[in-house]
Design a protein around this motif. Sequence first.
Motif, PDB file in Angstrom:
ATOM      1  N   ALA A 328     -37.013  -4.790 -21.335  1.00  0.00           N
ATOM      2  CA  ALA A 328     -36.146  -4.149 -20.352  1.00  0.00           C
ATOM      3  C   ALA A 328     -36.826  -2.928 -19.739  1.00  0.00           C
ATOM      4  CB  ALA A 328     -34.818  -3.757 -21.004  1.00  0.00           C
ATOM      5  N   PHE A 329     -37.532  -2.143 -20.580  1.00  0.00           N
ATOM      6  CA  PHE A 329     -38.211  -0.954 -20.073  1.00  0.00           C
ATOM      7  C   PHE A 329     -39.352  -1.326 -19.142  1.00  0.00           C
ATOM      8  CE2 PHE A 329     -41.894   1.872 -20.561  1.00  0.00           C
ATOM      9  CZ  PHE A 329     -41.371   3.033 -20.006  1.00  0.00           C
ATOM     10  N   HIS A 330     -40.194  -2.268 -19.556  1.00  0.00           N
ATOM     11  CA  HIS A 330     -41.354  -2.622 -18.746  1.00  0.00           C
ATOM     12  C   HIS A 330     -40.926  -3.294 -17.443  1.00  0.00           C
ATOM     13  CE1 HIS A 330     -43.653  -2.248 -22.634  1.00  0.00           C
ATOM     14  NE2 HIS A 330     -44.417  -1.572 -21.797  1.00  0.00           N
ATOM     15  N   ARG A 331     -39.846  -4.055 -17.464  1.00  0.00           N
ATOM     16  CA  ARG A 331     -39.368  -4.663 -16.220  1.00  0.00           C
ATOM     17  C   ARG A 331     -38.935  -3.582 -15.237  1.00  0.00           C
ATOM     18  NH1 ARG A 331     -34.325  -5.284 -14.387  1.00  0.00           N
ATOM     19  NH2 ARG A 331     -33.942  -6.870 -12.781  1.00  0.00           N
ATOM     20  N   GLN A 332     -38.123  -2.635 -15.719  1.00  0.00           N
ATOM     21  CA  GLN A 332     -37.642  -1.584 -14.826  1.00  0.00           C
ATOM     22  C   GLN A 332     -38.780  -0.664 -14.400  1.00  0.00           C
ATOM     23  OE1 GLN A 332     -34.395   1.767 -15.547  1.00  0.00           O
ATOM     24  NE2 GLN A 332     -33.460  -0.266 -15.498  1.00  0.00           N
ATOM     25  N   GLN A 333     -39.744  -0.451 -15.276  1.00  0.00           N
ATOM     26  CA  GLN A 333     -40.901   0.369 -14.922  1.00  0.00           C
ATOM     27  C   GLN A 333     -41.708  -0.295 -13.817  1.00  0.00           C
ATOM     28  OE1 GLN A 333     -43.890   2.584 -17.768  1.00  0.00           O
ATOM     29  NE2 GLN A 333     -44.601   0.485 -17.550  1.00  0.00           N
ATOM     30  N   ALA A 334     -41.906  -1.615 -13.910  1.00  0.00           N
ATOM     31  CA  ALA A 334     -42.665  -2.328 -12.878  1.00  0.00           C
ATOM     32  C   ALA A 334     -41.934  -2.291 -11.542  1.00  0.00           C
ATOM     33  CB  ALA A 334     -42.906  -3.774 -13.322  1.00  0.00           C
ATOM     34  N   ILE A 335     -40.620  -2.470 -11.557  1.00  0.00           N
ATOM     35  CA  ILE A 335     -39.846  -2.467 -10.311  1.00  0.00           C
ATOM     36  C   ILE A 335     -39.862  -1.081  -9.680  1.00  0.00           C
ATOM     37  CG2 ILE A 335     -37.545  -2.778  -9.345  1.00  0.00           C
ATOM     38  CD1 ILE A 335     -37.072  -4.935 -11.455  1.00  0.00           C
ATOM     39  N   THR A 336     -39.665  -0.046 -10.486  1.00  0.00           N
ATOM     40  CA  THR A 336     -39.656   1.317  -9.958  1.00  0.00           C
ATOM     41  C   THR A 336     -41.017   1.697  -9.381  1.00  0.00           C
ATOM     42  OG1 THR A 336     -37.976   1.943 -11.578  1.00  0.00           O
ATOM     43  CG2 THR A 336     -39.195   3.717 -10.530  1.00  0.00           C
ATOM     44  N   THR A 337     -42.092   1.365 -10.100  1.00  0.00           N
ATOM     45  CA  THR A 337     -43.431   1.673  -9.613  1.00  0.00           C
ATOM     46  C   THR A 337     -43.706   0.953  -8.301  1.00  0.00           C
ATOM     47  OG1 THR A 337     -44.168   1.907 -11.913  1.00  0.00           O
ATOM     48  CG2 THR A 337     -45.870   1.691 -10.223  1.00  0.00           C
TER      49      THR A 337
END
Length: 745
Positions: A328-337
């Motif tokens: 969940a963290f890495h998905r949201q991190q990729a989208i935000t970046t």
Amino acid sequence: MPVAAHFPSVVITVLLQLRCPRLGIQPFVRALCDVHGIAPRPYLATQFSVAFDIYLAIRARVHTRVQVALGRNTPNWRLRNACPACLYKLEGEAPIPLPLLATIDGNNSLKRFWRREREEFDADGKSVPGASKERLDNRVVPGDYYLPRIEVDKWSKEGLEDLMRGFVPGSEVEDEGEGCTERRQNMREDTTARAYGMYDETGIFPALCRHGFVLVVVDMVKSGELAKYGFAITAHLIHVLGELGLGYDIGCKFGKMVQMHPALSKLAADNNFRALVGAFHGHAHNRRCQLSNLATYVSGMGLEDLEGCESFFSKSNALAATTRYATAFHRQQAITTYMKHADTADAYQGLSVLLANKYRRALKIKGTLPLLRETMASMGVETRSVFETWLQKERAYLASLTKEPTQETLQMEYYQKLVNLCDHETRLNAIRGVEAPFIPAPQDTTYAEAAAQTRRIETQRRHAEEVHAKTLAAVQDLEIRLGIEPRWTPEDREWVETAAMLRNRRYQRALDELEGLVVARMFELSKVNMSDTGYKLRKHIAKALQARSKGVKSALDTYNAAAAALSPPRTPLTWDQIVNYAFLSDFDLLREGREDIRSEPWAQPGGRSAMDQHYKLLRADEEIARLNLEIPRLVTYMADEEAFLIHHERRLREEGSAGLAHQVALQRMERGRFNALHMDRLVKLSKEPGFTASLLRGVGMSDAGLPQDTAAPRDEEGGEEVDDGGDEDVDAVADTLEHILRVTA
């Protein structure tokens, strides 16, 4: 970048992701192995993920420190300054309706697989989802792009359907979207409300301004497009940015839901909130809905199509390959970046191109005014105000088609019962006229056959009498309700008129069926040519189109038969006319009302074309007025931002914060690399005939983003920075030269 805190044995020296979002960790690590000539190892992907997380965390921490040093760490500062053209307001600007235009939509491409144990079975043998085996990760992605789930869930309401049942429309605009529900999948509560067992996050629901900058985004969780996502985004944008016009593919229904929401209705009304329908999705809405919600007919909209989300999704869908099985963290991190990079390197880089293209399009439409005047002269139309009258007549006519009067409905039902009664009487008399067969003596071999035939005749007679009695009772009941004393006969005027009304109803039902098939066909045709559509999906859609074409032809035959039965008969439609319909609202003009509108000028193809051209010209004037505000905003923003960052870069160096000063310089160069391109494009635009905007630097308002009291000083003529006469620091000059050479390289 080291992969361990104290004794790293591996470091990562190359990073490449933002320009190719579909590039995942595994192929990138294998590419690094190929470059260094070593065999791939399973643990290298984990080490790379650790290094990449550290890298992004350092960048986020540095960005936060820079924002604090610049005084830009107040809540929602990024949102208030997301788009220079929309939000960097200047002093002395003329007010315009709907000062901020945005668009929202849901996209289910960025789903994330929910890691669970294997399914289990209960005592009844039913499958039960296994327990979750998600890795516990409490890290939070920095930044304010995302609205937290807890904030979104505040807008979920279990009793929303009950609230909608109690809603009573107060004006004709309230129910103009009637009939759009069946055409849009995300209006169906039984489809959008069900949870998906395979995924946790089932997509994203972003809001973008009309220039493509991301304002805010939420995750869709175990569901499709629910109302709470739109409510949460709308409330947040109104609280932070104020007056808002919001485009949505189901804007007609969403606007009504906002109006009746107990916590959102007053906030929306106080800030002149307006829900609208995008130009592309508006083709699937009926004509009456378009007249109230389509951007073409809404004052102040300009030429905005409110379809920016579709372009954004066409690029962001590339992230699906790398986020489908992420945490969940890495998905949201990729989208935000990705969104941050898209705002900086794509939306801002293309801002002047977008403004110039919009301006040229508006000027091109304004150039059609002489042609419209010629058309008006040939039609005998004296002033363009006549088109406003035509639109009101069309709206009133379509409103008359929404519901049949109760009296007419009962009359058609009475007529149909009379026809059925006549048929039953004819059948009953025919059965009564049949004589029973002669029954021979019991010892005769034909006795059994004759007795069985007699029983069949008696049974048919009894059934016919029962059906006749029920039909007669229904006829008598309708006669009492309608106050009819003498029963109608085929020679009566009422019989003839009601028969014509019933034929019209059959005609309209045939038209509805034909329209629905054409709607589905048009959307499937658009999917066939959509980018990233796989071969199997294309073949599947092609087969569906072949089957649907047969259904359309069958419905077309039914429609033509019903049209021929009218008095006078309607002109039959051909296959070529059906497949070439550009707007589904064209079907609405085929409907038969209580008045014949075929002779009305607004119902003629030429009249409709002239009326549409009139409204395009109105929107073109509004677009130019809006662009005349947005272009000076961009020019002023570029100058103010450059002066602001140079001022603080000097201040930080004087205070001994060389590291922060260096990061401020990098931030200045990040957007400054596009400023020369912006000015070059705008100067070229200013040389075209009809350009009326100003390219002079204005004065930004203090609440528009950049603190005016800390900006670099100006000379008396308001343009250039004043030279204080001091010698610049030698190190600063060297750093600047180094940056220039780096950018040049």
